[in-house]
Design a protein around this motif. Sequence first.
Motif, PDB file in Angstrom:
ATOM      1  N   ILE A   1      -8.582   5.723  10.153  1.00 49.04           N
ATOM      2  CA  ILE A   1      -9.897   6.273   9.841  1.00 49.04           C
ATOM      3  C   ILE A   1     -10.611   5.380   8.832  1.00 49.04           C
ATOM      4  O   ILE A   1     -11.806   5.152   8.924  1.00 49.04           O
ATOM      5  CB  ILE A   1      -9.762   7.718   9.309  1.00 49.04           C
ATOM      6  CG1 ILE A   1      -9.239   8.625  10.428  1.00 49.04           C
ATOM      7  CG2 ILE A   1     -11.087   8.234   8.764  1.00 49.04           C
ATOM      8  CD1 ILE A   1      -8.810   9.993   9.965  1.00 49.04           C
ATOM      9  N   ARG A   2      -9.854   4.833   7.897  1.00 48.81           N
ATOM     10  CA  ARG A   2     -10.436   3.965   6.867  1.00 48.81           C
ATOM     11  C   ARG A   2     -10.991   2.666   7.458  1.00 48.81           C
ATOM     12  O   ARG A   2     -11.818   2.009   6.845  1.00 48.81           O
ATOM     13  CB  ARG A   2      -9.386   3.635   5.802  1.00 48.81           C
ATOM     14  CG  ARG A   2      -9.030   4.825   4.964  1.00 48.81           C
ATOM     15  CD  ARG A   2      -7.881   4.631   4.036  1.00 48.81           C
ATOM     16  NE  ARG A   2      -7.627   3.302   3.526  1.00 48.81           N
ATOM     17  CZ  ARG A   2      -6.695   3.026   2.631  1.00 48.81           C
ATOM     18  NH1 ARG A   2      -5.939   3.994   2.150  1.00 48.81           N
ATOM     19  NH2 ARG A   2      -6.501   1.793   2.215  1.00 48.81           N
ATOM     20  N   LEU A   3     -10.554   2.290   8.647  1.00 48.00           N
ATOM     21  CA  LEU A   3     -10.957   1.021   9.251  1.00 48.00           C
ATOM     22  C   LEU A   3     -12.111   1.139  10.244  1.00 48.00           C
ATOM     23  O   LEU A   3     -12.673   0.132  10.662  1.00 48.00           O
ATOM     24  CB  LEU A   3      -9.769   0.387   9.966  1.00 48.00           C
ATOM     25  CG  LEU A   3      -8.519   0.133   9.132  1.00 48.00           C
ATOM     26  CD1 LEU A   3      -7.451  -0.505   9.998  1.00 48.00           C
ATOM     27  CD2 LEU A   3      -8.817  -0.707   7.923  1.00 48.00           C
TER      28      LEU A   3
ATOM     29  N   ASP B   1       0.831  -1.194   0.000  1.00 50.33           N
ATOM     30  CA  ASP B   1       0.000   0.000   0.000  1.00 50.33           C
ATOM     31  C   ASP B   1       0.872   1.254   0.000  1.00 50.33           C
ATOM     32  O   ASP B   1       1.869   1.326   0.717  1.00 50.33           O
ATOM     33  CB  ASP B   1      -0.920  -0.003   1.227  1.00 50.33           C
ATOM     34  CG  ASP B   1      -2.045   1.000   1.105  1.00 50.33           C
ATOM     35  OD1 ASP B   1      -1.785   2.214   1.256  1.00 50.33           O
ATOM     36  OD2 ASP B   1      -3.179   0.575   0.845  1.00 50.33           O
TER      37      ASP B   1
ATOM     38  N   GLU C   1     -15.274   1.904  10.308  1.00 49.10           N
ATOM     39  CA  GLU C   1     -16.571   1.277  10.046  1.00 49.10           C
ATOM     40  C   GLU C   1     -16.549  -0.230  10.313  1.00 49.10           C
ATOM     41  O   GLU C   1     -17.481  -0.778  10.905  1.00 49.10           O
ATOM     42  CB  GLU C   1     -16.972   1.542   8.593  1.00 49.10           C
ATOM     43  CG  GLU C   1     -18.455   1.666   8.401  1.00 49.10           C
ATOM     44  CD  GLU C   1     -18.793   2.120   6.995  1.00 49.10           C
ATOM     45  OE1 GLU C   1     -19.346   1.291   6.253  1.00 49.10           O
ATOM     46  OE2 GLU C   1     -18.520   3.284   6.661  1.00 49.10           O
TER      47      GLU C   1
ATOM     48  N   CYS D   1      -0.585   3.392   3.476  1.00 49.82           N
ATOM     49  CA  CYS D   1      -0.716   2.707   4.756  1.00 49.82           C
ATOM     50  C   CYS D   1       0.314   1.583   4.867  1.00 49.82           C
ATOM     51  O   CYS D   1       0.942   1.214   3.891  1.00 49.82           O
ATOM     52  CB  CYS D   1      -2.123   2.149   4.904  1.00 49.82           C
ATOM     53  SG  CYS D   1      -3.401   3.422   4.780  1.00 49.82           S
TER      54      CYS D   1
ATOM     55  N   LYS E   1      -2.614  -3.397   3.202  1.00 49.23           N
ATOM     56  CA  LYS E   1      -3.996  -3.309   2.747  1.00 49.23           C
ATOM     57  C   LYS E   1      -4.925  -3.261   3.958  1.00 49.23           C
ATOM     58  O   LYS E   1      -4.629  -3.831   5.007  1.00 49.23           O
ATOM     59  CB  LYS E   1      -4.346  -4.520   1.887  1.00 49.23           C
ATOM     60  CG  LYS E   1      -3.556  -4.607   0.610  1.00 49.23           C
ATOM     61  CD  LYS E   1      -3.877  -5.893  -0.110  1.00 49.23           C
ATOM     62  CE  LYS E   1      -2.966  -6.036  -1.319  1.00 49.23           C
ATOM     63  NZ  LYS E   1      -3.099  -7.351  -1.949  1.00 49.23           N
ATOM     64  N   ASP E   2      -6.069  -2.622   3.780  1.00 52.00           N
ATOM     65  CA  ASP E   2      -7.038  -2.499   4.870  1.00 52.00           C
ATOM     66  C   ASP E   2      -7.423  -3.868   5.438  1.00 52.00           C
ATOM     67  O   ASP E   2      -7.521  -4.026   6.650  1.00 52.00           O
ATOM     68  CB  ASP E   2      -8.297  -1.772   4.397  1.00 52.00           C
ATOM     69  CG  ASP E   2      -8.069  -0.298   4.111  1.00 52.00           C
ATOM     70  OD1 ASP E   2      -6.971   0.217   4.411  1.00 52.00           O
ATOM     71  OD2 ASP E   2      -9.004   0.347   3.596  1.00 52.00           O
TER      72      ASP E   2
ATOM     73  N   TYR F   1      -4.456   8.385   8.822  1.00 51.96           N
ATOM     74  CA  TYR F   1      -5.455   8.210   7.773  1.00 51.96           C
ATOM     75  C   TYR F   1      -5.902   6.758   7.653  1.00 51.96           C
ATOM     76  O   TYR F   1      -7.087   6.477   7.496  1.00 51.96           O
ATOM     77  CB  TYR F   1      -4.877   8.713   6.446  1.00 51.96           C
ATOM     78  CG  TYR F   1      -5.664   8.304   5.244  1.00 51.96           C
ATOM     79  CD1 TYR F   1      -6.889   8.914   4.968  1.00 51.96           C
ATOM     80  CD2 TYR F   1      -5.205   7.308   4.386  1.00 51.96           C
ATOM     81  CE1 TYR F   1      -7.627   8.530   3.857  1.00 51.96           C
ATOM     82  CE2 TYR F   1      -5.942   6.928   3.284  1.00 51.96           C
ATOM     83  CZ  TYR F   1      -7.146   7.542   3.018  1.00 51.96           C
ATOM     84  OH  TYR F   1      -7.867   7.162   1.936  1.00 51.96           O
ATOM     85  N   GLY F   2      -4.983   5.844   7.736  1.00 52.44           N
ATOM     86  CA  GLY F   2      -5.322   4.423   7.601  1.00 52.44           C
ATOM     87  C   GLY F   2      -6.267   3.943   8.677  1.00 52.44           C
ATOM     88  O   GLY F   2      -7.138   3.104   8.426  1.00 52.44           O
TER      89      GLY F   2
END
Length: 109
Positions: free
Chosen positions: A70-72, A34, A74, A37, A40-41, A67-68
């Motif tokens: 925040i992507r997780l 990535d 949910e 990050c 990968k998420d 930032y990474g």
Amino acid sequence: PGFLTTDEKLKGGLEFLKNLGLKPRVPTDLFGDDILCSNKDTIRLQHFKKALAAKDSKAIWCVRAGYGAIRLIEEIAKFKKPAQPKLFVRAPICRVCEKHFLPKRCTNF
């Protein structure tokens, strides 16, 4: 901006923790392809879930968490509370994790 750390800095951080009497664990696939990050998420989610479920650990140390993280949020919000409470040591930037996820699942530090 975020960027990968060097192997030298990672080793230095792990030695620091060991000198404090702690037993750090680092996944072998911590770093991936990535651009922004560490990986990968889906892989980072697996790391976090495994850390929450580990019965032989008392803390999760979140080193970067920008930032990474925040992507997780949910997906992390769907996780069940761990059987054993965890101390969550976070980077200052990981405030979003603290506010949206951790009050119900971890003891924050």
